[in-house]
Design a protein around this motif. Structure first.
Motif, PDB file in Angstrom:
ATOM      1  N   PRO A  92      -3.141  -0.009  -3.451  1.00  0.00           N
ATOM      2  CA  PRO A  92      -4.184   0.584  -2.616  1.00  0.00           C
ATOM      3  C   PRO A  92      -3.606   1.762  -1.828  1.00  0.00           C
TER       4      PRO A  92
ATOM      5  N   ILE B   9      -9.116   2.790   3.651  1.00  0.00           N
ATOM      6  CA  ILE B   9      -8.816   2.723   2.219  1.00  0.00           C
ATOM      7  C   ILE B   9      -9.352   3.988   1.553  1.00  0.00           C
TER       8      ILE B   9
ATOM      9  N   THR C  23       0.835  -1.198   0.000  1.00  0.00           N
ATOM     10  CA  THR C  23       0.000   0.000   0.000  1.00  0.00           C
ATOM     11  C   THR C  23       0.871   1.250   0.000  1.00  0.00           C
TER      12      THR C  23
END
Length: 144
Positions: free
Chosen positions: A104, A111, A81
Motif C-alpha cells: 500500500p 492511502i 507500506t
C-alpha cells in the motif's frame, strides 16, 4: 522512478473490503475488479490484505469454506507500506526481502494506491529499456 511516478502510469485506484465479510464475498469483489488482492480497511485504517494466495493456502488447502470463513481469519496482517517518494528499487527490495507481493502507498495517513510485484517489475523493465536506449545512442553517437 518513484512510486508516485509509477502510480501516475498505472493509476491509483484502490479496492478494499472490511474484515467482517466472508472470504467468498471478498473473492467476488476480487473477481469483479479483476485484481489479485484487496486492502482490508476497518474504521479508515488498513488492518490487512486479502490475496488469492491467502485463499489458496488458508481455505482450499485447509479444507475450509469461503462462505463460512471471515476475511479477518485469513488476511495477512503484517502491513508494510511505502511512500510516494520511495524508489521502485526500494520497493523491489522490500518485496523480495519480506516475500510479499503488494505494498500500500500511504502518505500522511492517506492511502494513495497499491502497487504489486507485477507493477514494480514492469517499471524496472521500462527503466532498463530506457537505459539501454540511451547507452545505444551514446555508443553509436546518435542523438536522442
Amino acid at each position: 522512478m518513484t512510486v508516485n511516478q509509477m502510480l501516475s502510469v498505472k493509476g491509483n485506484q484502490v479496492f478494499s473490503i472490511v474484515s467482517s465479510i466472508s472470504v467468498y464475498e471478498g473473492l467476488k469483489v476480487m473477481g469483479e475488479k479483476n485484481v489479485g488482492a484487496l486492502l482490508v480497511i476497518d474504521d479508515n485504517e488498513i488492518v490487512g490484505i486479502l490475496s488469492e494466495r491467502d485463499y489458496a493456502r488458508k481455505i482450499v488447502l485447509k479444507d475450509k469454506t469461503s462462505k463460512g470463513t471471515l476475511v479477518s481469519e485469513i488476511m495477512g496482517t503484517e502491513i508494510i507500506t511505502v511512500k510516494p517518494t520511495d524508489d521502485i528499487n526500494y520497493c523491489m527490495g522490500l518485496m523480495s526481502g519480506k516475500r510479499i507481493r503488494h505494498l500500500p502507498v500511504v502518505d500522511n495517513g492517506v492511502i494513495l494506491g497499491l502497487v504489486s510485484i507485477g507493477d514494480v517489475v514492469k517499471a524496472i523493465i521500462e527503466e532498463q529499456k530506457e537505459t539501454i536506449h540511451h547507452l545505444d545512442a551514446y555508443i553509436n553517437g546518435t542523438q536522442l
